[in-house]
Design a protein around this motif. Structure first.
Motif, PDB file in Angstrom:
ATOM      1  N   THR A 144       8.813 -24.147  19.313  1.00  0.00           N
ATOM      2  CA  THR A 144       9.917 -24.992  18.890  1.00  0.00           C
ATOM      3  C   THR A 144      10.533 -24.455  17.604  1.00  0.00           C
ATOM      4  O   THR A 144       9.917 -23.659  16.888  1.00  0.00           O
ATOM      5  CB  THR A 144       9.436 -26.451  18.696  1.00  0.00           C
ATOM      6  OG1 THR A 144      10.560 -27.285  18.476  1.00  0.00           O
ATOM      7  CG2 THR A 144       8.491 -26.577  17.529  1.00  0.00           C
ATOM      8  N   CYS A 198      13.294 -27.940  13.278  1.00  0.00           N
ATOM      9  CA  CYS A 198      13.524 -29.388  13.385  1.00  0.00           C
ATOM     10  C   CYS A 198      12.901 -30.005  14.634  1.00  0.00           C
ATOM     11  O   CYS A 198      12.797 -31.218  14.733  1.00  0.00           O
ATOM     12  CB  CYS A 198      15.024 -29.694  13.331  1.00  0.00           C
ATOM     13  SG  CYS A 198      15.953 -29.207  14.808  1.00  0.00           S
ATOM     14  N   GLU A 247      14.128 -29.818  17.736  1.00  0.00           N
ATOM     15  CA  GLU A 247      15.110 -30.141  18.766  1.00  0.00           C
ATOM     16  C   GLU A 247      15.213 -29.074  19.852  1.00  0.00           C
ATOM     17  O   GLU A 247      15.589 -29.374  20.974  1.00  0.00           O
ATOM     18  CB  GLU A 247      16.490 -30.376  18.144  1.00  0.00           C
ATOM     19  CG  GLU A 247      16.569 -31.638  17.314  1.00  0.00           C
ATOM     20  CD  GLU A 247      16.351 -32.901  18.145  1.00  0.00           C
ATOM     21  OE1 GLU A 247      16.874 -32.997  19.265  1.00  0.00           O
ATOM     22  OE2 GLU A 247      15.632 -33.795  17.656  1.00  0.00           O
ATOM     23  N   THR A 248      14.941 -27.817  19.516  1.00  0.00           N
ATOM     24  CA  THR A 248      15.037 -26.732  20.485  1.00  0.00           C
ATOM     25  C   THR A 248      13.637 -26.271  20.856  1.00  0.00           C
ATOM     26  O   THR A 248      12.876 -25.858  19.989  1.00  0.00           O
ATOM     27  CB  THR A 248      15.866 -25.558  19.910  1.00  0.00           C
ATOM     28  OG1 THR A 248      17.146 -26.053  19.543  1.00  0.00           O
ATOM     29  CG2 THR A 248      16.029 -24.456  20.926  1.00  0.00           C
ATOM     30  N   LYS A 249      13.319 -26.375  22.132  1.00  0.00           N
ATOM     31  CA  LYS A 249      11.969 -26.052  22.610  1.00  0.00           C
ATOM     32  C   LYS A 249      12.055 -24.960  23.669  1.00  0.00           C
ATOM     33  O   LYS A 249      13.033 -24.858  24.393  1.00  0.00           O
ATOM     34  CB  LYS A 249      11.316 -27.298  23.202  1.00  0.00           C
ATOM     35  CG  LYS A 249      11.126 -28.430  22.196  1.00  0.00           C
ATOM     36  CD  LYS A 249      10.630 -29.670  22.897  1.00  0.00           C
ATOM     37  CE  LYS A 249      10.425 -30.874  22.028  1.00  0.00           C
ATOM     38  NZ  LYS A 249      10.915 -30.938  20.730  1.00  0.00           N
ATOM     39  N   ASN A 278      15.887 -27.007  26.346  1.00  0.00           N
ATOM     40  CA  ASN A 278      17.098 -27.785  26.067  1.00  0.00           C
ATOM     41  C   ASN A 278      18.189 -26.868  25.506  1.00  0.00           C
ATOM     42  O   ASN A 278      18.444 -26.852  24.310  1.00  0.00           O
ATOM     43  CB  ASN A 278      16.810 -28.964  25.145  1.00  0.00           C
ATOM     44  CG  ASN A 278      15.884 -28.609  24.008  1.00  0.00           C
ATOM     45  OD1 ASN A 278      15.434 -27.473  23.896  1.00  0.00           O
ATOM     46  ND2 ASN A 278      15.611 -29.558  23.149  1.00  0.00           N
ATOM     47  N   HIS A 311      21.135 -27.213  22.657  1.00  0.00           N
ATOM     48  CA  HIS A 311      20.955 -27.068  21.210  1.00  0.00           C
ATOM     49  C   HIS A 311      21.059 -25.617  20.742  1.00  0.00           C
ATOM     50  O   HIS A 311      20.714 -25.306  19.608  1.00  0.00           O
ATOM     51  CB  HIS A 311      19.608 -27.651  20.766  1.00  0.00           C
ATOM     52  CG  HIS A 311      19.523 -29.132  20.947  1.00  0.00           C
ATOM     53  ND1 HIS A 311      20.368 -30.011  20.317  1.00  0.00           N
ATOM     54  CD2 HIS A 311      18.696 -29.879  21.699  1.00  0.00           C
ATOM     55  CE1 HIS A 311      20.066 -31.245  20.675  1.00  0.00           C
ATOM     56  NE2 HIS A 311      19.054 -31.192  21.511  1.00  0.00           N
ATOM     57  N   CYS A 332      19.154 -22.407  16.861  1.00  0.00           N
ATOM     58  CA  CYS A 332      19.180 -23.851  17.064  1.00  0.00           C
ATOM     59  C   CYS A 332      20.420 -24.348  16.321  1.00  0.00           C
ATOM     60  O   CYS A 332      20.581 -24.067  15.128  1.00  0.00           O
ATOM     61  CB  CYS A 332      17.921 -24.505  16.502  1.00  0.00           C
ATOM     62  SG  CYS A 332      18.033 -26.323  16.443  1.00  0.00           S
ATOM     63  N   VAL A 372      21.066 -27.290  15.439  1.00  0.00           N
ATOM     64  CA  VAL A 372      20.752 -28.427  14.586  1.00  0.00           C
ATOM     65  C   VAL A 372      20.227 -27.950  13.229  1.00  0.00           C
ATOM     66  O   VAL A 372      20.750 -28.329  12.185  1.00  0.00           O
ATOM     67  CB  VAL A 372      19.723 -29.370  15.258  1.00  0.00           C
ATOM     68  CG1 VAL A 372      19.369 -30.540  14.343  1.00  0.00           C
ATOM     69  CG2 VAL A 372      20.257 -29.871  16.595  1.00  0.00           C
ATOM     70  N   CYS A 373      19.221 -27.056  13.254  1.00  0.00           N
ATOM     71  CA  CYS A 373      18.591 -26.624  11.991  1.00  0.00           C
ATOM     72  C   CYS A 373      18.841 -25.165  11.636  1.00  0.00           C
ATOM     73  O   CYS A 373      18.545 -24.740  10.527  1.00  0.00           O
ATOM     74  CB  CYS A 373      17.087 -26.893  12.024  1.00  0.00           C
ATOM     75  SG  CYS A 373      16.174 -25.885  13.210  1.00  0.00           S
TER      76      CYS A 373
END
Length: 166
Positions: free
Chosen positions: A35, A38, A40-42, A85, A88, A104, A106-107
């Protein structure tokens, strides 16, 4: 890392004349999971993948992308990497470079590389594995085999006593 599961069983079929027993086995592929910072991305990497190449990279492009003097990348078949996912992910490619970098969105964590000249390769970063015990030591097939672009290194390589090709 997930645990290897094998389901075994038997069933009987019968007809008016005979009874047969058939044994079956189902093997479920196991995966290393990872991951971003954060969470959110796995992603998942097939545990049985055979890498094309694993190295510590020292090139200027990678140093800038990672904000680090070097990093480890393992190139594997794209089919052995699953992004859980993809919504992201942001892809970025400089016009003068042959590498597309996935982040990612998000982060900002770097998640993987794609090489323009090796379409079936994907470079992932084992330091993103969820199970940090995998890093001590990293499974042998993921161990770096060389210091790539060592001539561009900003750290004194003589301090790294790892016996890898430079």
């Amino acid at each position: 890392m997930t645990i290897r599961n094998t389901l075994r069983g038997a069933y009987r079929t019968s007809s008016s004349c005979s009874t047969q027993t058939r044994v079956f086995s189902i093997s479920i592929k196991t995966r290393f999971t990872g991951t971003c910072y954060c969470g959110e991305t796995k992603f998942q990497v097939n545990e049985e993948t055979v890498p094309y190449f694993s190295c510590y990279c020292h090139c200027e492009s990678c140093r800038r992308a990672h904000s680090s003097p070097l990093y480890q990348v393992v190139y594997i078949p794209r089919a052995d990497f699953e992004l859980l996912n993809p919504e992201h992910i942001t892809l970025f490619k400089k016009q003068d470079k042959a590498v597309t970098r996935a982040f990612c969105n998000v982060c900002g964590t770097r998640m993987y590389n794609l090489l323009q000249h090796k379409a079936d390769w994907l470079g992932f970063f084992p330091n993103l594995f969820d199970d940090q015990k995998l890093l001590k030591p990293l499974p042998e097939r993921f161990q770096p085999t060389e210091h790539y672009c060592s001539e561009e290194s900003v750290i004194p390589l003589h301090l790294l006593q790892d016996g890898l090709t430079r």
